[in-house]
Enzyme design. Structure first.
Site, PDB file in Angstrom:
ATOM      1  N   LYS A   1       0.818  -1.219   0.000  1.00 45.80           N
ATOM      2  CA  LYS A   1       0.000   0.000   0.000  1.00 45.80           C
ATOM      3  C   LYS A   1       0.856   1.275   0.000  1.00 45.80           C
ATOM      4  CE  LYS A   1      -3.973  -2.189   2.319  1.00 45.80           C
ATOM      5  NZ  LYS A   1      -4.952  -2.074   3.452  1.00 45.80           N
TER       6      LYS A   1
ATOM      7  N   TYR B   1     -12.311  -2.171  -3.695  1.00 45.79           N
ATOM      8  CA  TYR B   1     -12.767  -2.360  -2.313  1.00 45.79           C
ATOM      9  C   TYR B   1     -14.295  -2.262  -2.186  1.00 45.79           C
ATOM     10  CZ  TYR B   1      -8.214  -2.487   0.091  1.00 45.79           C
ATOM     11  OH  TYR B   1      -6.981  -2.852   0.581  1.00 45.79           O
TER      12      TYR B   1
ATOM     13  N   PHE C   1     -15.287   3.462   7.042  1.00 48.66           N
ATOM     14  CA  PHE C   1     -13.925   3.841   6.640  1.00 48.66           C
ATOM     15  C   PHE C   1     -13.719   3.827   5.122  1.00 48.66           C
ATOM     16  CE2 PHE C   1     -13.927  -0.711   7.783  1.00 48.66           C
ATOM     17  CZ  PHE C   1     -13.490  -1.290   6.595  1.00 48.66           C
TER      18      PHE C   1
ATOM     19  N   ARG D   1      -1.840 -14.269   4.679  1.00 47.19           N
ATOM     20  CA  ARG D   1      -2.531 -13.573   5.779  1.00 47.19           C
ATOM     21  C   ARG D   1      -1.721 -13.690   7.078  1.00 47.19           C
ATOM     22  NH1 ARG D   1      -6.900 -10.287   4.492  1.00 47.19           N
ATOM     23  NH2 ARG D   1      -7.128 -10.346   6.743  1.00 47.19           N
TER      24      ARG D   1
ATOM     25  N   THR E   1      -5.228  -7.001  10.888  1.00 42.67           N
ATOM     26  CA  THR E   1      -5.564  -5.735  10.232  1.00 42.67           C
ATOM     27  C   THR E   1      -5.039  -4.537  11.021  1.00 42.67           C
ATOM     28  OG1 THR E   1      -7.579  -6.804   9.419  1.00 42.67           O
ATOM     29  CG2 THR E   1      -7.482  -4.400   9.260  1.00 42.67           C
TER      30      THR E   1
ATOM     31  N   ARG F   1       2.698  -6.238   9.248  1.00 48.60           N
ATOM     32  CA  ARG F   1       1.976  -5.119   9.855  1.00 48.60           C
ATOM     33  C   ARG F   1       2.567  -4.745  11.212  1.00 48.60           C
ATOM     34  NH1 ARG F   1      -3.974  -7.052   7.640  1.00 48.60           N
ATOM     35  NH2 ARG F   1      -4.112  -5.593   5.876  1.00 48.60           N
TER      36      ARG F   1
ATOM     37  N   ASN G   1      -2.038   0.303   6.709  1.00 41.00           N
ATOM     38  CA  ASN G   1      -1.461  -0.921   7.280  1.00 41.00           C
ATOM     39  C   ASN G   1      -0.627  -1.721   6.280  1.00 41.00           C
ATOM     40  OD1 ASN G   1      -3.564  -1.855   5.780  1.00 41.00           O
ATOM     41  ND2 ASN G   1      -4.674  -2.826   7.450  1.00 41.00           N
TER      42      ASN G   1
ATOM     43  N   HIS H   1      -2.257  -5.402   1.535  1.00 43.18           N
ATOM     44  CA  HIS H   1      -3.548  -6.069   1.326  1.00 43.18           C
ATOM     45  C   HIS H   1      -3.264  -7.511   0.941  1.00 43.18           C
ATOM     46  CE1 HIS H   1      -7.511  -7.114  -0.254  1.00 43.18           C
ATOM     47  NE2 HIS H   1      -6.842  -7.718  -1.231  1.00 43.18           N
TER      48      HIS H   1
ATOM     49  N   GLU I   1      -9.683 -10.892  -7.506  1.00 47.47           N
ATOM     50  CA  GLU I   1      -8.748  -9.780  -7.318  1.00 47.47           C
ATOM     51  C   GLU I   1      -7.552  -9.903  -8.263  1.00 47.47           C
ATOM     52  OE1 GLU I   1      -9.905  -8.946  -2.627  1.00 47.47           O
ATOM     53  OE2 GLU I   1      -7.857  -9.552  -3.110  1.00 47.47           O
TER      54      GLU I   1
HETATM   55  O1  CDP Z   1      -6.978  -5.847   4.977  1.00 50.85           O
HETATM   56  P1  CDP Z   1      -7.761  -6.824   5.832  1.00 50.85           P
HETATM   57  O2  CDP Z   1      -8.368  -7.962   5.042  1.00 50.85           O
HETATM   58  O3  CDP Z   1      -6.938  -7.306   7.008  1.00 50.85           O
HETATM   59  O4  CDP Z   1      -8.940  -5.981   6.503  1.00 50.85           O
HETATM   60  P2  CDP Z   1     -10.437  -5.657   5.964  1.00 50.85           P
HETATM   61  O5  CDP Z   1     -11.357  -5.812   7.133  1.00 50.85           O
HETATM   62  O6  CDP Z   1     -10.735  -6.425   4.723  1.00 50.85           O
HETATM   63  O7  CDP Z   1     -10.365  -4.118   5.641  1.00 50.85           O
HETATM   64  C1  CDP Z   1      -9.799  -3.647   4.431  1.00 50.85           C
HETATM   65  C2  CDP Z   1      -8.942  -2.443   4.742  1.00 50.85           C
HETATM   66  O8  CDP Z   1      -9.764  -1.377   5.199  1.00 50.85           O
HETATM   67  C3  CDP Z   1      -7.911  -2.632   5.866  1.00 50.85           C
HETATM   68  O9  CDP Z   1      -6.736  -3.310   5.470  1.00 50.85           O
HETATM   69  C4  CDP Z   1      -7.640  -1.193   6.250  1.00 50.85           C
HETATM   70  O10 CDP Z   1      -6.756  -0.542   5.323  1.00 50.85           O
HETATM   71  C5  CDP Z   1      -9.034  -0.571   6.119  1.00 50.85           C
HETATM   72  N1  CDP Z   1      -9.744  -0.525   7.416  1.00 50.85           N
HETATM   73  C6  CDP Z   1      -9.833   0.681   8.096  1.00 50.85           C
HETATM   74  O11 CDP Z   1      -9.353   1.701   7.604  1.00 50.85           O
HETATM   75  N2  CDP Z   1     -10.474   0.732   9.325  1.00 50.85           N
HETATM   76  C7  CDP Z   1     -10.999  -0.375   9.865  1.00 50.85           C
HETATM   77  N3  CDP Z   1     -11.622  -0.294  11.052  1.00 50.85           N
HETATM   78  C8  CDP Z   1     -10.922  -1.603   9.190  1.00 50.85           C
HETATM   79  C9  CDP Z   1     -10.282  -1.644   7.952  1.00 50.85           C
HETATM   80 MG    MG Z   2      -9.822  -7.901   3.597  1.00 54.39          MG
END
Ligand code: CDP
Ligand code: MG
Length: 140
Positions: A11, A51, A59, A87, A93, A104, A114, A117, A128
């Site tokens: 990212k 997304y 968010f 993962r 996350t 992370r 973070n 992705h 994707e």
């Molecule tokens: O990336 P990951 O699959 O771990 O998390 P996600 O729940 O699929 O969320 C996608 C992305 O949204 C995260 O990687 C963060 O960049 C963002 N996010 C955020 O800004 N605030 C949150 N509370 C949760 C996710």
């Molecule tokens: Mg995700």
């Protein structure tokens, strides 16, 4: 376990800090192979499309703004159980919850910024990957 492919994105917070190589070393050290890779600048609309499953989340707008704020490195990782393995290497996350040694935990700034992705399931991985790469772009 079968050989799988998963989509990874380094990212903008990480490309800004010149961390592509350090992050790629984490993938390779875990046995994941980078079988396609390109550096691109997403528009906010492209980030929003990628997304779209998060469109209703609070968010979402900030996430799309962030993902289009600088270059990203999109890549296909291949290996045994690559989706789950990636993962694991990424960590939780929220970097505050990420296990020591994960990308992370070591590099991420915040839950939003973070650093990486990774696809979360076989169907999303396939969708994707095809969002960014044609079959001929992936050389295993
Ligand atoms: O990336 P990951 O699959 O771990 O998390 P996600 O729940 O699929 O969320 C996608 C992305 O949204 C995260 O990687 C963060 O960049 C963002 N996010 C955020 O800004 N605030 C949150 N509370 C949760 C996710
Ligand atoms: Mg995700």
């Amino acid at each position: 376990m079968a050989t799988e492919r998963t989509l990874s994105i380094i990212k903008p917070d990480a490309t800004r800090r010149n961390l592509t190589g350090k992050i790629n070393a984490k993938f390779e050290d875990a046995g994941l192979r980078i079988v396609a890779q390109k550096r691109v600048q997403l528009t906010k609309a492209q980030a929003g499309e990628f997304y779209r499953v998060h469109a209703e989340r609070p968010f979402y707008d900030e996430l799309c703004e962030f993902m289009s704020s600088g270059p990203v490195v999109v890549q296909v990782l291949e290996g045994e159980g690559a989706i789950a393995k990636n993962r694991e290497v990424m960590g939780a996350t929220n970097p505050a919850d990420a296990d020591p040694g994960t990308i992370r935990a070591e590099f991420a700034d915040s839950v939003g910024e973070n650093s990486v992705h990774g696809s979360d399931a076989p169907e999303t991985a396939s969708d994707e990957i095809s969002y960014f790469f044609a079959g001929r772009d992936i050389v295993g």
